[in-house]
Write a protein that holds these residues in place. Structure first.
Motif, PDB file in Angstrom:
ATOM      1  N   VAL A 191      -3.390  -5.782  -1.112  1.00  0.00           N
ATOM      2  CA  VAL A 191      -2.450  -4.665  -1.137  1.00  0.00           C
ATOM      3  C   VAL A 191      -2.342  -4.185  -2.573  1.00  0.00           C
ATOM      4  O   VAL A 191      -2.190  -4.976  -3.508  1.00  0.00           O
ATOM      5  N   THR A 192      -2.436  -2.878  -2.773  1.00  0.00           N
ATOM      6  CA  THR A 192      -2.319  -2.317  -4.113  1.00  0.00           C
ATOM      7  C   THR A 192      -1.582  -0.992  -4.067  1.00  0.00           C
ATOM      8  O   THR A 192      -1.649  -0.274  -3.070  1.00  0.00           O
ATOM      9  N   HIS A 193      -0.845  -0.689  -5.146  1.00  0.00           N
ATOM     10  CA  HIS A 193      -0.219   0.625  -5.272  1.00  0.00           C
ATOM     11  C   HIS A 193      -1.114   1.569  -6.064  1.00  0.00           C
ATOM     12  O   HIS A 193      -0.818   2.756  -6.177  1.00  0.00           O
ATOM     13  N   ASN A 194      -2.191   1.022  -6.627  1.00  0.00           N
ATOM     14  CA  ASN A 194      -3.095   1.821  -7.448  1.00  0.00           C
ATOM     15  C   ASN A 194      -4.201   2.403  -6.565  1.00  0.00           C
ATOM     16  O   ASN A 194      -5.106   1.695  -6.134  1.00  0.00           O
ATOM     17  N   MET A 195      -4.124   3.695  -6.307  1.00  0.00           N
ATOM     18  CA  MET A 195      -5.050   4.325  -5.369  1.00  0.00           C
ATOM     19  C   MET A 195      -6.478   4.345  -5.893  1.00  0.00           C
ATOM     20  O   MET A 195      -7.433   4.288  -5.118  1.00  0.00           O
ATOM     21  N   GLN A 196      -6.640   4.409  -7.215  1.00  0.00           N
ATOM     22  CA  GLN A 196      -7.976   4.369  -7.782  1.00  0.00           C
ATOM     23  C   GLN A 196      -8.611   2.996  -7.563  1.00  0.00           C
ATOM     24  O   GLN A 196      -9.779   2.886  -7.189  1.00  0.00           O
ATOM     25  N   SER A 197      -7.826   1.948  -7.773  1.00  0.00           N
ATOM     26  CA  SER A 197      -8.327   0.593  -7.530  1.00  0.00           C
ATOM     27  C   SER A 197      -8.671   0.391  -6.064  1.00  0.00           C
ATOM     28  O   SER A 197      -9.620  -0.316  -5.729  1.00  0.00           O
ATOM     29  N   ALA A 198      -7.909   1.043  -5.191  1.00  0.00           N
ATOM     30  CA  ALA A 198      -8.155   0.916  -3.755  1.00  0.00           C
ATOM     31  C   ALA A 198      -9.512   1.476  -3.363  1.00  0.00           C
ATOM     32  O   ALA A 198     -10.102   1.060  -2.360  1.00  0.00           O
ATOM     33  N   LEU A 199     -10.013   2.425  -4.152  1.00  0.00           N
ATOM     34  CA  LEU A 199     -11.320   3.011  -3.876  1.00  0.00           C
ATOM     35  C   LEU A 199     -12.446   2.308  -4.623  1.00  0.00           C
ATOM     36  O   LEU A 199     -13.603   2.359  -4.208  1.00  0.00           O
ATOM     37  N   GLU A 200     -12.119   1.661  -5.730  1.00  0.00           N
ATOM     38  CA  GLU A 200     -13.151   1.058  -6.566  1.00  0.00           C
ATOM     39  C   GLU A 200     -13.416  -0.408  -6.237  1.00  0.00           C
ATOM     40  O   GLU A 200     -14.541  -0.895  -6.374  1.00  0.00           O
ATOM     41  N   LEU A 201     -12.373  -1.134  -5.826  1.00  0.00           N
ATOM     42  CA  LEU A 201     -12.520  -2.557  -5.561  1.00  0.00           C
ATOM     43  C   LEU A 201     -12.881  -2.806  -4.103  1.00  0.00           C
ATOM     44  O   LEU A 201     -12.350  -2.152  -3.202  1.00  0.00           O
ATOM     45  N   GLY A 202     -13.751  -3.762  -3.892  1.00  0.00           N
ATOM     46  CA  GLY A 202     -14.095  -4.147  -2.542  1.00  0.00           C
ATOM     47  C   GLY A 202     -15.023  -3.176  -1.847  1.00  0.00           C
ATOM     48  O   GLY A 202     -15.638  -2.309  -2.465  1.00  0.00           O
ATOM     49  N   ASN A 203     -15.101  -3.327  -0.523  1.00  0.00           N
ATOM     50  CA  ASN A 203     -16.054  -2.530   0.252  1.00  0.00           C
ATOM     51  C   ASN A 203     -15.382  -1.702   1.349  1.00  0.00           C
ATOM     52  O   ASN A 203     -16.066  -1.035   2.116  1.00  0.00           O
ATOM     53  N   ARG A 204     -14.047  -1.754   1.384  1.00  0.00           N
ATOM     54  CA  ARG A 204     -13.356  -1.083   2.488  1.00  0.00           C
ATOM     55  C   ARG A 204     -11.922  -0.772   2.083  1.00  0.00           C
ATOM     56  O   ARG A 204     -11.294  -1.559   1.362  1.00  0.00           O
ATOM     57  N   THR A 205     -11.400   0.372   2.523  1.00  0.00           N
ATOM     58  CA  THR A 205     -10.028   0.767   2.208  1.00  0.00           C
ATOM     59  C   THR A 205      -9.283   1.124   3.489  1.00  0.00           C
ATOM     60  O   THR A 205      -9.789   1.874   4.319  1.00  0.00           O
ATOM     61  N   LEU A 206      -8.071   0.562   3.618  1.00  0.00           N
ATOM     62  CA  LEU A 206      -7.195   0.875   4.745  1.00  0.00           C
ATOM     63  C   LEU A 206      -5.963   1.602   4.223  1.00  0.00           C
ATOM     64  O   LEU A 206      -5.489   1.327   3.123  1.00  0.00           O
ATOM     65  N   MET A 207      -5.418   2.496   5.046  1.00  0.00           N
ATOM     66  CA  MET A 207      -4.161   3.167   4.735  1.00  0.00           C
ATOM     67  C   MET A 207      -3.179   2.859   5.860  1.00  0.00           C
ATOM     68  O   MET A 207      -3.517   2.989   7.048  1.00  0.00           O
ATOM     69  N   MET A 208      -1.965   2.424   5.489  1.00  0.00           N
ATOM     70  CA  MET A 208      -0.956   2.088   6.477  1.00  0.00           C
ATOM     71  C   MET A 208       0.228   3.035   6.402  1.00  0.00           C
ATOM     72  O   MET A 208       0.567   3.558   5.343  1.00  0.00           O
ATOM     73  N   ASP A 209       0.861   3.228   7.552  1.00  0.00           N
ATOM     74  CA  ASP A 209       2.095   4.014   7.631  1.00  0.00           C
ATOM     75  C   ASP A 209       2.840   3.606   8.885  1.00  0.00           C
ATOM     76  O   ASP A 209       2.229   3.441   9.952  1.00  0.00           O
ATOM     77  N   ALA A 210       4.154   3.397   8.747  1.00  0.00           N
ATOM     78  CA  ALA A 210       5.020   3.078   9.882  1.00  0.00           C
ATOM     79  C   ALA A 210       4.513   1.900  10.704  1.00  0.00           C
ATOM     80  O   ALA A 210       4.557   1.904  11.931  1.00  0.00           O
ATOM     81  N   GLY A 211       3.985   0.891  10.014  1.00  0.00           N
ATOM     82  CA  GLY A 211       3.563  -0.326  10.685  1.00  0.00           C
ATOM     83  C   GLY A 211       2.233  -0.258  11.395  1.00  0.00           C
ATOM     84  O   GLY A 211       1.885  -1.157  12.168  1.00  0.00           O
ATOM     85  N   SER A 212       1.475   0.794  11.132  1.00  0.00           N
ATOM     86  CA  SER A 212       0.167   0.964  11.775  1.00  0.00           C
ATOM     87  C   SER A 212      -0.892   1.296  10.731  1.00  0.00           C
ATOM     88  O   SER A 212      -0.574   1.767   9.632  1.00  0.00           O
ATOM     89  N   ILE A 213      -2.139   1.064  11.075  1.00  0.00           N
ATOM     90  CA  ILE A 213      -3.262   1.484  10.234  1.00  0.00           C
ATOM     91  C   ILE A 213      -3.637   2.900  10.660  1.00  0.00           C
ATOM     92  O   ILE A 213      -4.003   3.131  11.814  1.00  0.00           O
ATOM     93  N   ILE A 214      -3.522   3.833   9.729  1.00  0.00           N
ATOM     94  CA  ILE A 214      -3.779   5.231  10.067  1.00  0.00           C
ATOM     95  C   ILE A 214      -5.125   5.723   9.547  1.00  0.00           C
ATOM     96  O   ILE A 214      -5.570   6.813   9.914  1.00  0.00           O
ATOM     97  N   TYR A 215      -5.769   4.917   8.693  1.00  0.00           N
ATOM     98  CA  TYR A 215      -7.080   5.329   8.166  1.00  0.00           C
ATOM     99  C   TYR A 215      -7.832   4.100   7.721  1.00  0.00           C
ATOM    100  O   TYR A 215      -7.267   3.184   7.124  1.00  0.00           O
ATOM    101  N   ASP A 216      -9.116   4.045   8.018  1.00  0.00           N
ATOM    102  CA  ASP A 216      -9.959   2.900   7.718  1.00  0.00           C
ATOM    103  C   ASP A 216     -11.328   3.451   7.318  1.00  0.00           C
ATOM    104  O   ASP A 216     -12.003   4.097   8.117  1.00  0.00           O
ATOM    105  N   VAL A 217     -11.745   3.213   6.083  1.00  0.00           N
ATOM    106  CA  VAL A 217     -12.986   3.814   5.604  1.00  0.00           C
ATOM    107  C   VAL A 217     -13.798   2.793   4.816  1.00  0.00           C
ATOM    108  O   VAL A 217     -13.252   1.934   4.110  1.00  0.00           O
ATOM    109  N   ALA A 218     -15.115   2.889   4.925  1.00  0.00           N
ATOM    110  CA  ALA A 218     -16.026   2.004   4.202  1.00  0.00           C
ATOM    111  C   ALA A 218     -17.340   2.725   3.968  1.00  0.00           C
ATOM    112  O   ALA A 218     -17.526   3.872   4.391  1.00  0.00           O
ATOM    113  N   GLY A 219     -18.236   2.057   3.268  1.00  0.00           N
ATOM    114  CA  GLY A 219     -19.593   2.567   3.108  1.00  0.00           C
ATOM    115  C   GLY A 219     -19.705   3.859   2.321  1.00  0.00           C
ATOM    116  O   GLY A 219     -18.927   4.130   1.400  1.00  0.00           O
TER     117      GLY A 219
END
Length: 261
Positions: free
Chosen positions: A202-230
């Protein structure tokens, strides 16, 4: 592999203070995935981690880690296979114990009462030297005297000295100054890659969320609303994430802490 199937959690159900923190959430994380998770305050990010770590039982659904159903497994038993770092550098280590004693405890040697072999001490020094903070020459120093960045780096080492089946990083650099945070993130990247760990961050840094790892999830209201990789993920900018959040949630992301990072 981590497989979360249709988990939900409502706090204070049946009262005026009822709060649905997780809403029929499903997620599959493959072995070796390094997944970054972003979302506004109250999106359910830390609640998701608490559910996986066993801080509470979910109201419904299941959590399976490496073919082991941990849905009803007590938290202390999950801690044997799940490593976790928190935002507060004071969590995760014992301030009155020395660096060596903390590492001995993390490695399963008993901490204060342990009798370490020469090989154990050599291994600890080698591990600490990888942090680049000089801690390998301060093995007898109480952890409470370390800076926040040093303590968080040590906690990261403790959480991974016996590689866990899953590593949870809950905004583990948020309390650090930018320079120290960058150093700890680089350590995180190196440790996760070298040990081939499966990791959720979990990170508050949106740039790190895109640079670190191989996949990024976005959550809202207790659900995953976006899941992107590759390749799709590699083309995204922070501005794209803001647009995607609005499209998926129907509102503008207004978390100043995230927008200013």
């Amino acid at each position: 592999m981590l497989k979360i199937s249709h988990i939900s959690k409502t706090f204070n159900p049946g009262t005026v203070n009822a709060k649905t923190a997780l809403n029929d959430l499903s997620l599959t994380v493959n072995d070796g995935d390094f997944v970054s998770i972003i979302g506004a305050n109250g999106a359910g990010k830390s609640t998701l981690f608490n559910a996986v770590a066993g801080s509470f039982y979910t109201d419904s659904g299941s959590i399976v880690l490496d073919d082991i159903d941990i849905t009803l497994m007590p938290e202390h038993e999950r801690a044997r296979i799940i490593g976790r770092l928190f935002q507060d550098p004071m969590c995760g280590s014992a301030p009155g114990m020395t660096i060596e004693e903390n590492l001995a405890l993390a490695a399963g040697h008993g901490g204060w009462l342990s009798v370490l072999s020469r090989e154990d001490k050599k291994l600890f020094r080698e591990k600490l030297s990888l942090l680049g903070m000089g801690l390998e020459d301060r093995m007898q120093q109480p952890v409470g005297l370390l800076s926040g960045g040093q303590r968080q780096a040590l906690t990261l080492m403790m959480a991974t000295i016996n590689p866990p089946r899953l590593l949870l990083l809950d905004e583990h650099t948020a309390a650090l100054d930018p320079s120290t945070a960058d150093k700890v993130l680089e350590l995180t990247r190196n440790i996760v890659i070298e040990a081939k760990l499966t990791c959720l961050m979990v990170t508050h840094n949106m740039q790190s969320a895109l640079e670190l790892g191989n996949r990024t999830l976005m959550m809202d209201a207790g659900s995953i609303i976006y899941d992107v990789a590759g390749e799709e993920r590699s083309k995204l900018q922070v501005s794209d994430l803001l647009v995607l959040f609005k499209e998926a949630s129907g509102r503008v992301l207004d978390n100043d802490r995230m927008l200013l990072s």
